[in-house]
Structure formats: C-alpha cells, structure tokens
Design an enzyme around this catalytic site. Structure first.
Site, PDB file in Angstrom:
ATOM      1  N   LYS A   1       0.830  -1.204   0.000  1.00 44.15           N
ATOM      2  CA  LYS A   1       0.000   0.000   0.000  1.00 44.15           C
ATOM      3  C   LYS A   1       0.863   1.253   0.000  1.00 44.15           C
ATOM      4  O   LYS A   1       1.865   1.328   0.719  1.00 44.15           O
ATOM      5  CB  LYS A   1      -0.929   0.020   1.225  1.00 44.15           C
ATOM      6  CG  LYS A   1      -1.890  -1.160   1.289  1.00 44.15           C
ATOM      7  CD  LYS A   1      -2.689  -1.183   2.554  1.00 44.15           C
ATOM      8  CE  LYS A   1      -3.811  -0.180   2.542  1.00 44.15           C
ATOM      9  NZ  LYS A   1      -4.711  -0.351   3.728  1.00 44.15           N
TER      10      LYS A   1
ATOM     11  N   HIS B   1     -16.162  -3.793   3.858  1.00 46.16           N
ATOM     12  CA  HIS B   1     -15.627  -2.439   4.045  1.00 46.16           C
ATOM     13  C   HIS B   1     -16.614  -1.682   4.936  1.00 46.16           C
ATOM     14  O   HIS B   1     -17.745  -1.402   4.534  1.00 46.16           O
ATOM     15  CB  HIS B   1     -15.496  -1.755   2.681  1.00 46.16           C
ATOM     16  CG  HIS B   1     -14.891  -0.389   2.737  1.00 46.16           C
ATOM     17  ND1 HIS B   1     -13.977   0.063   1.818  1.00 46.16           N
ATOM     18  CD2 HIS B   1     -15.053   0.649   3.599  1.00 46.16           C
ATOM     19  CE1 HIS B   1     -13.624   1.302   2.101  1.00 46.16           C
ATOM     20  NE2 HIS B   1     -14.269   1.680   3.183  1.00 46.16           N
TER      21      HIS B   1
ATOM     22  N   GLU C   1     -11.733   4.348   8.018  1.00 50.86           N
ATOM     23  CA  GLU C   1     -12.161   3.193   7.220  1.00 50.86           C
ATOM     24  C   GLU C   1     -11.498   1.906   7.707  1.00 50.86           C
ATOM     25  O   GLU C   1     -10.300   1.874   7.983  1.00 50.86           O
ATOM     26  CB  GLU C   1     -11.828   3.435   5.747  1.00 50.86           C
ATOM     27  CG  GLU C   1     -12.459   4.710   5.204  1.00 50.86           C
ATOM     28  CD  GLU C   1     -12.607   4.706   3.692  1.00 50.86           C
ATOM     29  OE1 GLU C   1     -12.207   3.724   3.055  1.00 50.86           O
ATOM     30  OE2 GLU C   1     -13.144   5.694   3.163  1.00 50.86           O
TER      31      GLU C   1
ATOM     32  N   GLU D   1      -7.498   3.237   6.466  1.00 49.10           N
ATOM     33  CA  GLU D   1      -7.015   4.602   6.285  1.00 49.10           C
ATOM     34  C   GLU D   1      -8.002   5.566   6.906  1.00 49.10           C
ATOM     35  O   GLU D   1      -9.116   5.184   7.293  1.00 49.10           O
ATOM     36  CB  GLU D   1      -6.853   4.930   4.789  1.00 49.10           C
ATOM     37  CG  GLU D   1      -8.151   4.864   4.000  1.00 49.10           C
ATOM     38  CD  GLU D   1      -7.952   5.102   2.518  1.00 49.10           C
ATOM     39  OE1 GLU D   1      -6.813   5.317   2.097  1.00 49.10           O
ATOM     40  OE2 GLU D   1      -8.957   5.085   1.785  1.00 49.10           O
TER      41      GLU D   1
ATOM     42  N   ASN E   1      -9.815   9.230   5.874  1.00 47.94           N
ATOM     43  CA  ASN E   1     -10.034  10.262   4.871  1.00 47.94           C
ATOM     44  C   ASN E   1     -10.365  11.568   5.584  1.00 47.94           C
ATOM     45  O   ASN E   1     -11.375  11.659   6.289  1.00 47.94           O
ATOM     46  CB  ASN E   1     -11.173   9.874   3.928  1.00 47.94           C
ATOM     47  CG  ASN E   1     -10.754   8.771   2.984  1.00 47.94           C
ATOM     48  OD1 ASN E   1      -9.728   8.865   2.319  1.00 47.94           O
ATOM     49  ND2 ASN E   1     -11.521   7.700   2.932  1.00 47.94           N
TER      50      ASN E   1
ATOM     51  N   ARG F   1     -11.692  14.460   5.096  1.00 54.15           N
ATOM     52  CA  ARG F   1     -12.578  15.309   4.295  1.00 54.15           C
ATOM     53  C   ARG F   1     -13.995  14.766   4.385  1.00 54.15           C
ATOM     54  O   ARG F   1     -14.237  13.706   4.962  1.00 54.15           O
ATOM     55  CB  ARG F   1     -12.134  15.286   2.834  1.00 54.15           C
ATOM     56  CG  ARG F   1     -12.027  13.863   2.288  1.00 54.15           C
ATOM     57  CD  ARG F   1     -11.783  13.812   0.796  1.00 54.15           C
ATOM     58  NE  ARG F   1     -11.421  12.482   0.317  1.00 54.15           N
ATOM     59  CZ  ARG F   1     -12.261  11.481   0.113  1.00 54.15           C
ATOM     60  NH1 ARG F   1     -13.554  11.633   0.369  1.00 54.15           N
ATOM     61  NH2 ARG F   1     -11.838  10.303  -0.334  1.00 54.15           N
TER      62      ARG F   1
ATOM     63  N   ARG G   1     -24.543   5.341  -6.311  1.00 60.89           N
ATOM     64  CA  ARG G   1     -23.875   6.362  -7.120  1.00 60.89           C
ATOM     65  C   ARG G   1     -24.294   6.184  -8.577  1.00 60.89           C
ATOM     66  O   ARG G   1     -24.120   5.099  -9.150  1.00 60.89           O
ATOM     67  CB  ARG G   1     -22.358   6.229  -7.002  1.00 60.89           C
ATOM     68  CG  ARG G   1     -21.831   6.367  -5.585  1.00 60.89           C
ATOM     69  CD  ARG G   1     -20.315   6.424  -5.574  1.00 60.89           C
ATOM     70  NE  ARG G   1     -19.792   6.410  -4.207  1.00 60.89           N
ATOM     71  CZ  ARG G   1     -18.541   6.709  -3.885  1.00 60.89           C
ATOM     72  NH1 ARG G   1     -17.679   7.059  -4.838  1.00 60.89           N
ATOM     73  NH2 ARG G   1     -18.128   6.661  -2.644  1.00 60.89           N
TER      74      ARG G   1
END
Length: 447
Positions: free
Chosen positions: A158, A208, A275, A288, A290, A292, A338
């Site tokens: 990663k 996830h 996450e 990770e 994020n 934002r 989406r």
C-alpha cells in the site's frame, strides 16, 4: 460566521456546499473550468470565477488560480469538498498563509492521518484495531520479502500517501511481491509524488465498514456511527448504506468509539472518515482515514439528522459542535447508489455528452444529490459520477424496496448510466441478505 466562502470543487458536492452555505446566510463563490461554464453550481453561486481550461491541472488542481479567485472575490474561507485538493496539506497551508480559512482539519492532523504509516502508528498507540504488517515504510525488496514470510501470504502493498485504490497491489508469493513493490512505488510516485509503501496482511473476503467522525476546534469529537461500503467495483464504491447490516449495535458502538479515539488523538476537527476492513469473524483492521467529507455522507445524515456539510462550515468558523455524543441516535436505515455516466454493458466506458432527458424520482425519504439536469452536457474531463440517489426508511428491507422503486422511476436519456446495474444488484439475493464481500460485484459481473 463567515460572510463569503469559495468552493474549490465542481459537480454535486459543489451544489451541496452552496446549499449549506446559503442556509447559514453565507455567500458562495463558485470556481469553474471552461468545460463547466454552464454547470449548476456556477448558476447557484452568488459569484463565479473561471479558473482555466478543462484539464484539472489547469483549473481545479491549480492552487495559484484558486487562491487568486479567492482574493479577487474577498472570501473568508475555502471549502474543498472531496477529491481534487481536499486532502492536500500544502493547499490548506497556502490558504491559511493568505489569511483564508481552510474548511478542513489542521495541516498537522491532515499530515498525520493522511500518511498511512504515521496513522497506523497512532492507531496502535490508541488501541484502534489494525492489520498485521510493517510498523513503518518498507524501503527494500529484501525487507519486504522477510516481512511477508513473517506475516504470511497474501500481503497487500500500500502507498503511504495513496487512496482510491492507487498504489495498491496484492502479492501471493515472492515473485508477485517483487513486481508489485516496483509497480506500487511507481504508481504512487506518479499519482501522489510520494513512492513510500508499506506492507499489511491482505484480508480476504472482507467487508468495508467505515465510521463518520466529526470534531470542533474546542477539542470535542463525536462519531456519527458507521456505514457499510462493501459493494464495490475495482475499489470504487457503488452502493453505501448505514448502519452496517451485519453488526449488532454493541459491536458497532465499540468500533465507532475506537474511531473517535483516533480522531481525538490526532487533534482532529471537521468531518472525517475512519475506514476499516472486517473479516468473516468480525475482526476489524484499520485501512485509512479520509480527512474530508465523503461522497457517501448523505446516508449518515439521513440516519442521524446531522447536517455534516453545514457542520464543517460552522466548526471552521470556530463554533463548537451543536450536539454531544449522547444526542446522536441511529434512526432507521439509509442506502445510497452512485449514478455514474458509464455503460455497464460495454465495460463501463464513460458516457459523456448532452443529457436530453432527466426525470429523477421523489417521494417520502427520497433524496437526490446531483448537478445534472435536462440540457446539461457531461464533460469528458472529470469523474463520471453525475449524482447520488439516497433512500431512507425504518428498516433495511423497506429501504431496499423503496430504492428499487426509485431507480425504476429514474429516467435519463440518451446517456448510459449505472442505473441498470444498481437495479440488478438490489434484486440479488445475496445483497438482500447482506451476504457479500468487497469482491462480490466483480465475481457477479465476471470481472
């Protein structure tokens, strides 16, 4: 509160931020590329400034042009939305050095949490569940091979500065580890200007699950519970829902508290997402953070009643959070799909061009976040997402049924979209039972 803010973004998230600003009585300045001159966010804003040609490097990623637009329009702050410069610590630093508030975390928190190696070290210190792997960056091939032997294949390479699946490779043996290291380093260097990589145990058949956190400048941090983002294609999310359908409230509470601890330890303020991957035994592994607003923030807004985008503006202006952790309750179930201008029947090729017909669904608990409309010309220069359809109901089954009805009501022409794929997925028995993992969609489509 600010008098005027600039939105350094485009599309549906720019529209969303402008609405939040107006609700707070704040003027909004839009920036746009030549390709977006007729875009909805430009028309909605109080002021608009063209910042260059369609290419992102000459417009939405061009820091000097965005700062010039901010100075010309005399704004108090800049909201970066998601993507583009949203997690760029240098941009945040430039904004604040020009006496323009960056509506986001401090540079220090962004750097700590955005660097996956530093983030993992902080997580371990604060008893946040992490994956077995390297404690820091892996510099050499020999070091990688030694570590892989210790933790066992498969392993994930990663990029420390990575995101969106870039700079990531799975290795099942020594040969694929050698080639994967080179490829991941090169891709990370090209995409992020930083070729640093590290190794983790690869969690197979994972889900996830992510936690929405939000903090203020007074040191208060709350979590807004979790989302399940397991339905993905090539590490790009397709369907997101909240809360996670396979966790008990006790299991979710434990995970969410650990995410809030990490944010507080980093001195984090504004909205962010922690996450995780979850294995079949419900063990969690930090992926990770994020730093934002996330694309999928609406499902959290729907189940908690918290306006996340408006709150980011308020805390950037120095206001404390208007709620405490005890005030946040999970109410019902929300699912988001989406809508991308892509043709699933032809390998998901983009479907840019003129949208002649755009009839979106509505009704109780149905929300559409979009910048698209009949007569809108989708530019080929940017991400293909043209909107997000979100449905909220008391139960997951009811939410799935309502979302399926809304998708069947949705009509876009002649643009090809991912709507037929979402209808197929919502009818799938495994998805209905939530018996899925992050590779489910690719197996289903034979990718």
């Amino acid at each position: 509160m600010f008098s005027r803010i600039l939105i350094a973004n485009r599309g549906e998230i720019a529209v969303r931020i402008i609405r939040a600003a107006h609700e707070l009585g704040v003027e909004a300045v839009a920036v746009y590329s030549e390709a977006d001159a007729e875009s909805k966010h430009v028309k909605m804003a109080d002021h608009a400034v063209c910042i260059g040609p369609p290419a992102p490097n000459e417009s939405y990623l061009n820091i000097p042009r965005i700062i010039a637009a901010a100075e010309v329009t005399n704004v108090d702050a800049i909201h970066p939305g998601y993507g583009f410069l949203a997690e760029n610590a240098h941009f945040a630093e430039v904004c604040r050095s020009c006496n323009i508030e960056f509506i986001g975390p401090s540079v220090e928190a962004m750097q700590t949490l955005g660097d996956k190696v530093a983030c993992k070290q902080l997580a371990i210190k604060n008893k946040v569940p992490t994956s077995p792997g390297s404690k820091g960056a892996v510099e050499t091939e020999a070091e990688a091979l030694k570590l892989a032997k210790e933790i066992g294949y498969p392993v994930m390479i990663k990029a420390s500065a990575g995101g969106g699946g870039r700079g990531m490779r799975v290795a099942h043996n020594d040969g694929s580890l050698r080639s994967g290291m080179k490829a991941a380093k090169a891709e990370a260097e090209n995409a992020f200007g930083d070729g640093t990589v590290y190794l983790e145990k690869f969690i197979e058949n994972a889900r996830h699950v992510e936690v929405q956190v939000i903090g203020d400048q007074q040191g208060n941090v709350c979590h807004l519970y979790e989302r399940d983002c397991t339905m993905q294609r090539r590490k790009q999310k397709l369907i997101e829902e909240a809360p996670c359908p396979v966790l008990t409230r006790g299991e979710a509470e434990s995970l969410c508290k650990s995410a809030a601890r990490l944010a507080k330890a980093a001195g984090y303020h504004t909205a962010g997402t922690v996450e995780f991957l979850m294995d079949s035994k419900k063990n969690f592994y930090l992926m990770e953070v994020n730093t934002r607003v996330q694309v999928e923030h609406p499902v959290t807004e729907m189940i908690t009643g918290v306006d996340i985008v408006k709150t980011t503006i308020e805390v950037a202006a120095g206001k404390p959070l208007s709620f405490k952790q005890k005030d946040i309750k999970v109410n019902g179930h929300a699912i988001e799909v989406r809508i991308n201008a892509e043709d699933p029947e032809k390998g998901f090729i983009p479907s840019a061009g003129l949208v002649q017909e755009f009839d979106q669904p509505g009704g109780l608990g149905v929300r559409m976040d979009t910048h698209c409309h009949a007569g809108y010309r989708i530019p080929p220069n940017y991400d293909s997402m043209i909107g997000k359809l979100i449905v909220h109901r008391k139960t997951r089954d009811a939410a799935m049924d309502a979302l399926l009805g809304s998708l069947n009501e949705f009509h876009i022409a002649p643009t090809k979209t991912t709507i037929p794929l979402h209808i197929r997925l919502l009818k799938n028995g495994n998805f209905r039972k939530s018996d899925v993992d992050i590779n489910f969609v690719e197996r289903l489509l034979g990718l």
